[in-house]
Design a protein around this motif. Structure first.
Motif, mmCIF file in Angstrom:
data_model
loop_
_atom_site.group_PDB
_atom_site.id
_atom_site.type_symbol
_atom_site.label_atom_id
_atom_site.label_comp_id
_atom_site.label_asym_id
_atom_site.label_seq_id
_atom_site.Cartn_x
_atom_site.Cartn_y
_atom_site.Cartn_z
ATOM 1 N N PRO A 165 -38.580 85.586 28.699
ATOM 2 C CA PRO A 165 -37.330 85.682 29.460
ATOM 3 C C PRO A 165 -37.217 86.954 30.321
ATOM 4 O O PRO A 165 -36.117 87.359 30.661
ATOM 5 C CB PRO A 165 -36.286 85.709 28.339
ATOM 6 C CG PRO A 165 -36.978 86.475 27.236
ATOM 7 C CD PRO A 165 -38.430 86.121 27.335
ATOM 8 N N PHE A 166 -38.345 87.570 30.673
ATOM 9 C CA PHE A 166 -38.296 88.839 31.408
ATOM 10 C C PHE A 166 -38.427 88.654 32.916
ATOM 11 O O PHE A 166 -37.719 89.284 33.692
ATOM 12 C CB PHE A 166 -39.371 89.783 30.874
ATOM 13 C CG PHE A 166 -39.172 90.122 29.435
ATOM 14 C CD1 PHE A 166 -38.259 91.086 29.065
ATOM 15 C CD2 PHE A 166 -39.859 89.440 28.437
ATOM 16 C CE1 PHE A 166 -38.035 91.389 27.733
ATOM 17 C CE2 PHE A 166 -39.638 89.718 27.104
ATOM 18 C CZ PHE A 166 -38.724 90.693 26.746
ATOM 19 N N GLY A 167 -39.337 87.805 33.332
ATOM 20 C CA GLY A 167 -39.487 87.506 34.743
ATOM 21 C C GLY A 167 -40.123 86.140 34.887
ATOM 22 O O GLY A 167 -41.240 85.912 34.420
ATOM 23 N N PHE A 213 -42.332 83.967 22.092
ATOM 24 C CA PHE A 213 -43.232 82.807 22.018
ATOM 25 C C PHE A 213 -43.059 82.082 20.687
ATOM 26 O O PHE A 213 -42.946 80.846 20.645
ATOM 27 C CB PHE A 213 -44.676 83.256 22.189
ATOM 28 C CG PHE A 213 -45.681 82.164 21.952
ATOM 29 C CD1 PHE A 213 -45.983 81.253 22.952
ATOM 30 C CD2 PHE A 213 -46.316 82.039 20.719
ATOM 31 C CE1 PHE A 213 -46.896 80.225 22.732
ATOM 32 C CE2 PHE A 213 -47.231 81.018 20.481
ATOM 33 C CZ PHE A 213 -47.522 80.108 21.494
ATOM 34 N N ALA A 214 -43.063 82.834 19.585
ATOM 35 C CA ALA A 214 -42.956 82.218 18.264
ATOM 36 C C ALA A 214 -41.611 81.534 18.058
ATOM 37 O O ALA A 214 -41.529 80.481 17.404
ATOM 38 C CB ALA A 214 -43.183 83.268 17.183
ATOM 39 N N LYS A 215 -40.555 82.103 18.626
ATOM 40 C CA LYS A 215 -39.229 81.502 18.497
ATOM 41 C C LYS A 215 -39.116 80.208 19.304
ATOM 42 O O LYS A 215 -38.406 79.283 18.920
ATOM 43 C CB LYS A 215 -38.150 82.490 18.951
ATOM 44 C CG LYS A 215 -37.840 83.587 17.930
ATOM 45 C CD LYS A 215 -36.755 84.520 18.452
ATOM 46 C CE LYS A 215 -36.314 85.496 17.366
ATOM 47 N NZ LYS A 215 -35.533 84.848 16.303
ATOM 48 N N ALA A 216 -39.852 80.155 20.415
ATOM 49 C CA ALA A 216 -39.760 78.990 21.306
ATOM 50 C C ALA A 216 -40.750 77.886 20.950
ATOM 51 O O ALA A 216 -40.613 76.752 21.425
ATOM 52 C CB ALA A 216 -39.981 79.427 22.747
ATOM 53 N N GLY A 218 -31.478 86.804 19.927
ATOM 54 C CA GLY A 218 -30.271 86.966 19.149
ATOM 55 C C GLY A 218 -29.706 88.373 19.302
ATOM 56 O O GLY A 218 -30.332 89.246 19.924
ATOM 57 N N ALA A 219 -28.553 88.612 18.713
ATOM 58 C CA ALA A 219 -27.879 89.904 18.866
ATOM 59 C C ALA A 219 -28.520 91.014 18.042
ATOM 60 O O ALA A 219 -28.354 92.196 18.341
ATOM 61 C CB ALA A 219 -26.413 89.754 18.479
ATOM 62 N N ASP A 220 -29.286 90.646 17.009
ATOM 63 C CA ASP A 220 -29.833 91.653 16.093
ATOM 64 C C ASP A 220 -30.804 92.621 16.760
ATOM 65 O O ASP A 220 -30.951 93.767 16.331
ATOM 66 C CB ASP A 220 -30.540 90.965 14.923
ATOM 67 C CG ASP A 220 -29.565 90.238 14.014
ATOM 68 O OD1 ASP A 220 -28.356 90.541 14.098
ATOM 69 O OD2 ASP A 220 -30.009 89.372 13.239
#
Length: 291
Positions: free
Chosen positions: A64-66, A214-217, A275-277
């Motif tokens: 999600p950076f570029g 990557f792992a989250k997606a 996430g917010a953490d």
């Protein structure tokens, strides 16, 4: 004999004329390739303002950076920041898609004025470009397959391969600290991702923010190592010696910190991924690290 001498003289004059034209063309090409009227290979702050456009190098495939969204527009954490730079400078932005290994080159050759492409600050890179104040924390991470989670680099065997992207700090770190580990190198994030998904490599080493994303997606992957080596920072970079642009960016980052801009950037572009953490862990506000 007189006739022969005359032809020699004519040929000599013709050759001199050709050489003179060649020198003029060569000189013209050289000055024409310079991106600055000063001939220094970069555009000063005033030159950028006068042109009405700033060229910013960003990734086009590193969400999600570029990245380029479904509508064909650049988006992400770095792009959100770039948009504010253009607005406050009062110029239009020309985005230039770059790869990790091209970031230094694009600055040195005047293809871009600023690099905002998850550029980790290192001593070696600082010899080649000028870094502004940082706006994000980063470290190295290692993601692996769920059926063989790598939690320590000693688990990587002699015949195993670890994926890296050329020109990144992961490549440099592994080369220096784990020279016996075989690296499978790719030029782009997209190529590395595709290869890893198709079974190349037992692990993928990259910025921890990227492997976590990557792992989250993607199901089937785990970040077994989320902090490899020393923590680093991400910062904008300009061509070496471009002091006027560097000074303006540093002042801009300081001023943006007063309005909590980079936390807003995180919330707009990264919360859905991390996430917010992770917000206070990753964000550097106003160029001043709290760590």
């Amino acid at each position: 004999m007189k006739r022969r001498g005359r032809w020699h003289k004519i040929l000599a004059l013709g050759l001199a004329a050709v050489l003179s034209v060649g020198m003029l063309v060569g000189c013209g090409s050289k000055s024409g390739s310079s991106s600055s009227s000063s001939g220094k290979g970069y555009r000063t702050l005033d030159e950028i303002k006068k042109s009405g456009t700033i060229r910013i190098g960003v990734f086009s495939d590193k969400s999600p950076f570029g990245y380029v969204d479904d509508d064909g527009n650049y988006a992400g954490y770095d792009v959100y920041f770039a948009e504010r730079l253009g607005k406050d400078l009062g110029v239009k932005i020309k985005y230039v898609s770059t790869e990790a290994a091209s970031r230094v080159e694009y600055l040195q050759t005047g293809k871009v004025d600023i690099i905002l492409a998850n550029f980790t600050v290192t001593d070696e890179r600082a010899k080649q470009v000028d870094f502004a104040e940082p706006y994000m924390h980063v470290g190295l991470g290692v993601v692996s397959h769920d059926d063989r989670v790598i939690t320590d680099m000693s688990q990587i065997k002699d015949d195993d391969q670890v994926i890296v992207i050329s020109g990144t700090t992961a490549e440099t770190y592994l080369t220096k600290n784990y020279p016996n580990i075989k690296q499978q190198k790719f030029d782009t994030y997209a190529a590395a991702k595709s290869a890893f998904e198709n079974g190349t490599g037992v692990a993928w080493a990259n910025d921890n923010t990227e492997v976590i994303a990557f792992a989250k997606a993607n199901k089937g992957y785990t970040v077994g190592i989320d902090a490899l080596g020393d923590p680093d920072t991400i910062a904008p970079a300009v061509t070496k010696g471009n002091s006027t642009l560097l000074k303006w960016i540093n002042e801009e980052i300081e001023n943006l910190g007063k309005e909590n801009f980079f936390h807003k950037d995180y919330e707009a572009t990264l919360t859905s991924t991390y996430g917010a953490d992770y917000e206070d862990t990753l964000v550097i506000e106003g160029g001043k690290s709290s760590k």
